[in-house]
Design a protein around this motif. Sequence first.
Motif, PDB file in Angstrom:
ATOM      1  N   SER A  63       8.945   9.689  -1.615  1.00  0.00           N
ATOM      2  CA  SER A  63       8.261   8.471  -1.190  1.00  0.00           C
ATOM      3  C   SER A  63       7.422   8.782   0.043  1.00  0.00           C
ATOM      4  O   SER A  63       7.739   9.705   0.807  1.00  0.00           O
ATOM      5  CB  SER A  63       9.279   7.373  -0.877  1.00  0.00           C
ATOM      6  N   ALA A  65       3.051  -4.738  -2.460  1.00  0.00           N
ATOM      7  CA  ALA A  65       4.375  -4.531  -3.038  1.00  0.00           C
ATOM      8  C   ALA A  65       4.286  -4.440  -4.555  1.00  0.00           C
ATOM      9  O   ALA A  65       4.888  -3.560  -5.184  1.00  0.00           O
ATOM     10  CB  ALA A  65       5.319  -5.656  -2.618  1.00  0.00           C
ATOM     11  N   ARG A 102       7.311  -1.507   0.598  1.00  0.00           N
ATOM     12  CA  ARG A 102       8.452  -2.315   1.039  1.00  0.00           C
ATOM     13  C   ARG A 102       8.358  -2.722   2.510  1.00  0.00           C
ATOM     14  O   ARG A 102       9.023  -3.652   2.943  1.00  0.00           O
ATOM     15  CB  ARG A 102       9.773  -1.550   0.822  1.00  0.00           C
ATOM     16  N   ASP A 104       6.235   3.666   0.064  1.00  0.00           N
ATOM     17  CA  ASP A 104       7.156   2.664   0.618  1.00  0.00           C
ATOM     18  C   ASP A 104       6.584   1.929   1.823  1.00  0.00           C
ATOM     19  O   ASP A 104       6.916   0.766   2.062  1.00  0.00           O
ATOM     20  CB  ASP A 104       8.464   3.337   1.053  1.00  0.00           C
ATOM     21  N   THR A 105       5.762   2.622   2.605  1.00  0.00           N
ATOM     22  CA  THR A 105       5.279   2.084   3.879  1.00  0.00           C
ATOM     23  C   THR A 105       3.755   2.072   3.866  1.00  0.00           C
ATOM     24  O   THR A 105       3.131   3.049   3.430  1.00  0.00           O
ATOM     25  CB  THR A 105       5.773   2.946   5.051  1.00  0.00           C
ATOM     26  N   ARG A 125       8.424  -6.791   6.375  1.00  0.00           N
ATOM     27  CA  ARG A 125       9.335  -6.033   5.519  1.00  0.00           C
ATOM     28  C   ARG A 125       9.547  -6.856   4.251  1.00  0.00           C
ATOM     29  O   ARG A 125      10.091  -7.958   4.309  1.00  0.00           O
ATOM     30  CB  ARG A 125      10.639  -5.739   6.247  1.00  0.00           C
ATOM     31  N   ILE A 126       9.146  -6.311   3.138  1.00  0.00           N
ATOM     32  CA  ILE A 126       9.104  -7.082   1.885  1.00  0.00           C
ATOM     33  C   ILE A 126      10.498  -7.536   1.488  1.00  0.00           C
ATOM     34  O   ILE A 126      10.687  -8.628   0.969  1.00  0.00           O
ATOM     35  CB  ILE A 126       8.470  -6.246   0.757  1.00  0.00           C
ATOM     36  N   ARG A 127      11.528  -6.739   1.760  1.00  0.00           N
ATOM     37  CA  ARG A 127      12.869  -7.108   1.336  1.00  0.00           C
ATOM     38  C   ARG A 127      13.367  -8.358   2.049  1.00  0.00           C
ATOM     39  O   ARG A 127      14.323  -8.991   1.611  1.00  0.00           O
ATOM     40  CB  ARG A 127      13.853  -5.966   1.601  1.00  0.00           C
ATOM     41  N   GLY A 156       4.329  -0.601  -4.723  1.00  0.00           N
ATOM     42  CA  GLY A 156       5.734  -0.433  -4.363  1.00  0.00           C
ATOM     43  C   GLY A 156       6.019  -0.453  -2.886  1.00  0.00           C
ATOM     44  O   GLY A 156       7.086   0.003  -2.443  1.00  0.00           O
TER      45      GLY A 156
END
Length: 326
Positions: A4, A95, A101, A70-71, A320-322, A99
């Motif tokens: 990643s 996202a 996050r 990821d970033t 932060r997507i989560r 992808g």
Amino acid sequence: MTASGYLAVDSGGSGLRVAVGVPGREPSARGETPEPVRTGARGIDPAHLMDQLVPVARALAAEAGLGALDTAVVGAAGFASLGDALRAELPGALAGELGVRAMALAADAVTAYVGALGPRPGAVLAAGTGLIALGTDLTGWRRADGWGHLLGDCGGGAWIGRAGLEAALRAHDGRDGGSAPLLARAEERFGPVRGLPGLLYPRSDRAAVLASFAPEVVGCAALDPVAADILRAAARHLTDSAAAVCPPCGAPEVALTGGLFKLGDPLLVPLREELGRRLPHARQVPAEGDPLHGAVRIATDLATDRLALPGDPALLCVIRIRDRND
């Protein structure tokens, strides 16, 4: 198993510059697009940015052998005042498409600052056609100027070029403060100066046309006191902005970044003298890198949970997507 990585983006007047890589290493692949991102009634257009960014990001990730990005860090010109749609739509879009996050949306002045100084207290003058100063003590940001060529950007390229053309017109009219050398340069470049209003006022790229005359001011400065005075005045304006944002305590650093400073010693010598006089507690240092380098630095720190820069709704937003429920 593919690694990643991060996505770093610098969005400005000449298009997108993009880098991908693994945190802690130099970028593995770089690319660019030639078209600037559109702005409209909603500000910077997130759909247009995504249309240009996604194909480049995917190609670069494949070239670098990366899986998910990821970033992501996107530094955008105009983000402070035109970034509402980006804040609302870009996190979800990145996202879904790449992808991502965790991401940071930043004004290009922030990425310029981090590229020049890293996460250290100080002030950065970012100057080309325009001018903006940004400073931090790592608890908050301070911004000065960046108001555009009609209301500010004092000491920037368009300001210098406009002052040079005013001196040319003064010489044409026989008014005090005129410069015959600048009049000759203006007529060589633009034709009879009587036509300057019709040439400049209707143009959407008026600031860039004005800035194109700044090198002519520099070219006259060695022998023309009017041109030299314009550059000294520019140095004072630039220093005013640096002094407004530089932390008043400690030993902050001050750096210069942007195309304006390629004008060289006729501007840099008086500017360094003014900075030394007005900010004796600050240390003048060379810029370490450019805004894309700053976006890479922010991406690396965000990916490793080491981001120490202060947040600001208009200048630096971390998402932060989560943690999002939508």
